[in-house]
Design an enzyme around this catalytic site. Sequence first.
Site, PDB file in Angstrom:
ATOM      1  N   ASP A   8     -24.303 -12.334 -21.308  1.00  6.00           N
ATOM      2  CA  ASP A   8     -24.434 -11.192 -20.390  1.00  6.00           C
ATOM      3  C   ASP A   8     -25.704 -10.386 -20.639  1.00  6.00           C
ATOM      4  O   ASP A   8     -25.743  -9.204 -20.338  1.00  6.00           O
ATOM      5  CB  ASP A   8     -23.198 -10.296 -20.479  1.00  6.00           C
ATOM      6  CG  ASP A   8     -22.957  -9.759 -21.887  1.00  6.00           C
ATOM      7  OD1 ASP A   8     -23.719 -10.117 -22.805  1.00  6.00           O
ATOM      8  OD2 ASP A   8     -22.008  -8.981 -22.057  1.00  6.00           O
TER       9      ASP A   8
ATOM     10  N   LYS B 129     -19.999  -1.896 -33.160  1.00  2.00           N
ATOM     11  CA  LYS B 129     -19.597  -0.637 -32.494  1.00  2.00           C
ATOM     12  C   LYS B 129     -19.561   0.528 -33.484  1.00  2.00           C
ATOM     13  O   LYS B 129     -18.497   1.093 -33.781  1.00  2.00           O
ATOM     14  CB  LYS B 129     -18.220  -0.779 -31.818  1.00  2.00           C
ATOM     15  CG  LYS B 129     -18.049  -2.035 -30.958  1.00  2.00           C
ATOM     16  CD  LYS B 129     -18.758  -1.943 -29.633  1.00  2.00           C
ATOM     17  CE  LYS B 129     -18.484  -3.139 -28.722  1.00  2.00           C
ATOM     18  NZ  LYS B 129     -19.248  -4.361 -29.000  1.00  2.00           N
TER      19      LYS B 129
ATOM     20  N   ASP C 119     -28.068  -5.469 -21.566  1.00  2.00           N
ATOM     21  CA  ASP C 119     -26.727  -6.020 -21.372  1.00  2.00           C
ATOM     22  C   ASP C 119     -26.310  -5.562 -19.973  1.00  2.00           C
ATOM     23  O   ASP C 119     -26.212  -4.363 -19.718  1.00  2.00           O
ATOM     24  CB  ASP C 119     -25.811  -5.452 -22.473  1.00  2.00           C
ATOM     25  CG  ASP C 119     -24.352  -5.846 -22.317  1.00  2.00           C
ATOM     26  OD1 ASP C 119     -23.879  -6.013 -21.182  1.00  2.00           O
ATOM     27  OD2 ASP C 119     -23.668  -5.981 -23.346  1.00  2.00           O
TER      28      ASP C 119
HETATM   29  N1  GDD Z   1     -15.866 -18.230 -24.544  1.00  2.00           N
HETATM   30  C1  GDD Z   1     -15.620 -16.971 -24.895  1.00  2.00           C
HETATM   31  N2  GDD Z   1     -14.405 -16.655 -25.429  1.00  2.00           N
HETATM   32  N3  GDD Z   1     -16.557 -16.020 -24.684  1.00  2.00           N
HETATM   33  C2  GDD Z   1     -16.273 -14.748 -25.046  1.00  2.00           C
HETATM   34  C3  GDD Z   1     -15.047 -14.367 -25.596  1.00  2.00           C
HETATM   35  C4  GDD Z   1     -14.050 -15.392 -25.803  1.00  2.00           C
HETATM   36  O1  GDD Z   1     -12.937 -15.155 -26.279  1.00  2.00           O
HETATM   37  N4  GDD Z   1     -15.072 -13.021 -25.830  1.00  2.00           N
HETATM   38  C5  GDD Z   1     -16.282 -12.591 -25.426  1.00  2.00           C
HETATM   39  N5  GDD Z   1     -17.008 -13.631 -24.936  1.00  2.00           N
HETATM   40  C6  GDD Z   1     -18.367 -13.584 -24.415  1.00  2.00           C
HETATM   41  C7  GDD Z   1     -18.568 -12.551 -23.325  1.00  2.00           C
HETATM   42  O2  GDD Z   1     -18.429 -13.154 -22.040  1.00  2.00           O
HETATM   43  C8  GDD Z   1     -20.000 -12.105 -23.549  1.00  2.00           C
HETATM   44  O3  GDD Z   1     -20.933 -12.934 -22.874  1.00  2.00           O
HETATM   45  C9  GDD Z   1     -20.201 -12.283 -25.040  1.00  2.00           C
HETATM   46  O4  GDD Z   1     -19.180 -13.177 -25.482  1.00  2.00           O
HETATM   47  C10 GDD Z   1     -20.125 -10.963 -25.822  1.00  2.00           C
HETATM   48  O5  GDD Z   1     -18.921 -10.303 -25.510  1.00  2.00           O
HETATM   49  P1  GDD Z   1     -18.903  -8.801 -24.958  1.00  2.00           P
HETATM   50  O6  GDD Z   1     -17.484  -8.459 -24.700  1.00  2.00           O
HETATM   51  O7  GDD Z   1     -19.892  -8.616 -23.865  1.00  2.00           O
HETATM   52  O8  GDD Z   1     -19.355  -8.034 -26.270  1.00  2.00           O
HETATM   53  P2  GDD Z   1     -20.163  -6.666 -26.372  1.00  2.00           P
HETATM   54  O9  GDD Z   1     -21.218  -6.571 -25.348  1.00  2.00           O
HETATM   55  O10 GDD Z   1     -19.186  -5.543 -26.470  1.00  2.00           O
HETATM   56  O11 GDD Z   1     -20.854  -6.830 -27.849  1.00  2.00           O
HETATM   57  C11 GDD Z   1     -21.570  -8.014 -28.174  1.00  2.00           C
HETATM   58  O12 GDD Z   1     -22.848  -8.014 -27.578  1.00  2.00           O
HETATM   59  C12 GDD Z   1     -23.749  -6.985 -28.050  1.00  2.00           C
HETATM   60  C13 GDD Z   1     -25.053  -7.171 -27.316  1.00  2.00           C
HETATM   61  O13 GDD Z   1     -24.842  -7.030 -25.944  1.00  2.00           O
HETATM   62  C14 GDD Z   1     -21.691  -8.117 -29.714  1.00  2.00           C
HETATM   63  O14 GDD Z   1     -22.202  -9.405 -30.009  1.00  2.00           O
HETATM   64  C15 GDD Z   1     -22.616  -7.051 -30.275  1.00  2.00           C
HETATM   65  O15 GDD Z   1     -22.806  -7.267 -31.664  1.00  2.00           O
HETATM   66  C16 GDD Z   1     -23.964  -7.092 -29.572  1.00  2.00           C
HETATM   67  O16 GDD Z   1     -24.797  -6.036 -30.022  1.00  2.00           O
HETATM   68 MG    MG Z   2     -21.659  -7.517 -23.565  1.00  2.00          MG
END
Ligand code: GDD
Ligand code: MG
Length: 366
Positions: A106, A157, A215
């Site tokens: 994303d 977070k 993001d």
């Molecule tokens: N296949 C799969 N299965 N993908 C997953 C799953 C799962 O269970 N859970 C989350 N994802 C995918 C989401 O679709 C997304 O593309 C990515 O993993 C990260 O998940 P988010 O839910 O968007 O996490 P975030 O944005 O709160 O935090 C993450 O991204 C940040 C940067 O944007 C973390 O990696 C943070 O450490 C990072 O800074």
């Molecule tokens: Mg994200």
Amino acid sequence: MQAVILVGGEGTRLRPLTSTVPKPVVPLVDRPFIAYMLEWLSRHGVDDVIMSCGFLATAVRNVLGDGSSYGIRLRFVEEPDPRGTAGALKYAEELLDERFLMLNGDVLTDIDLSGQIAQHERTGAVGTLALVPVDDPSAYGLVRLEEDRSVREFVEKPAADQIDTNLISAGAYVLERSILDLIPPGENVSIERQIWPRLIGHGLYAFPDDAYWLDIGTPQRYLQGTFDIIEGKVDTAVRERLGAGYLSVDPGADMGGRVVPPAVVESRVTVAAGAQVGPLVVLGTGVRVGEGSTVERSVVLQGAEIGSRCVLRDCIVAAGARIGDGTHVTGGAVLGEGATIGADNVVTRGARISPGVEIPDGGLRF
Ligand code: GDD
Ligand code: MG
């Protein structure tokens, strides 16, 4: 080079756009969002991509096909139940090479992956996380570094009193296959909360880069990403399409009104006399804008119809939505696919109208 892209999230924060279209293939300017990631990966030598899907995998597959249009071999892995960011990687284990990239699916970015891979090799790391600076790290994974770029601490977070750096994990990692040994099979495991902390002191490095990074997970950031792409702030193929004029109007568009760049106007669009479109607007294929209407800082997707004397500002209108004469849609509002808003309404303050909802003429003041 191989890459795994995690696209298993439901994209709830982008609803109602993601109510009908999975987040990876939500249109962004002129292509599905994930195309920007594939093009970026391809520029850095990636030719083999595994999409780790959960929600609506078939729809993603239907849009992207086998990846040949990106010069990439594309494969899809579908978890039976959400496994978390590390569990999803484990689930794709059989397909993984000795070294690969892992990406959150994303982010819109032009991080220097080639530089990151080169540093990973130089340091002999097990994992190398790309880092970018952000104003507010609270929604991300905060990373504290040693002088030699090894990771000292990873705080997913962080609370306000834990924020002492603006560097966060960009969701782009170079990994050695040995990392899979740390992930128990068949479980929901978070790479951020369960794996990074265990790798600290054992080959976890970071690669800070001052690249563009966003993001796109909320409507506000989706709009920001759109504007940044059409203003050429991020290195994408769209920048070449628009050129120095920051403008692309399809020759098949019927332009009775005025267009102010930066803007993208696709084929079969009609902009009636006295209407103004732009700056910072994308009108998808077949969109109609009625007489005297103004559209600024907004995205109107394929086939949507906007009546006369409307004002659209800072909003997203999904495919096939209809907006009656004199209606104002502003303030971060998002109309879902096929929603119909009657005449003389005001939709504002982040209102989200679900797909297919019908709102009668007049009276609505969100
Ligand atoms: N296949 C799969 N299965 N993908 C997953 C799953 C799962 O269970 N859970 C989350 N994802 C995918 C989401 O679709 C997304 O593309 C990515 O993993 C990260 O998940 P988010 O839910 O968007 O996490 P975030 O944005 O709160 O935090 C993450 O991204 C940040 C940067 O944007 C973390 O990696 C943070 O450490 C990072 O800074
Ligand atoms: Mg994200």
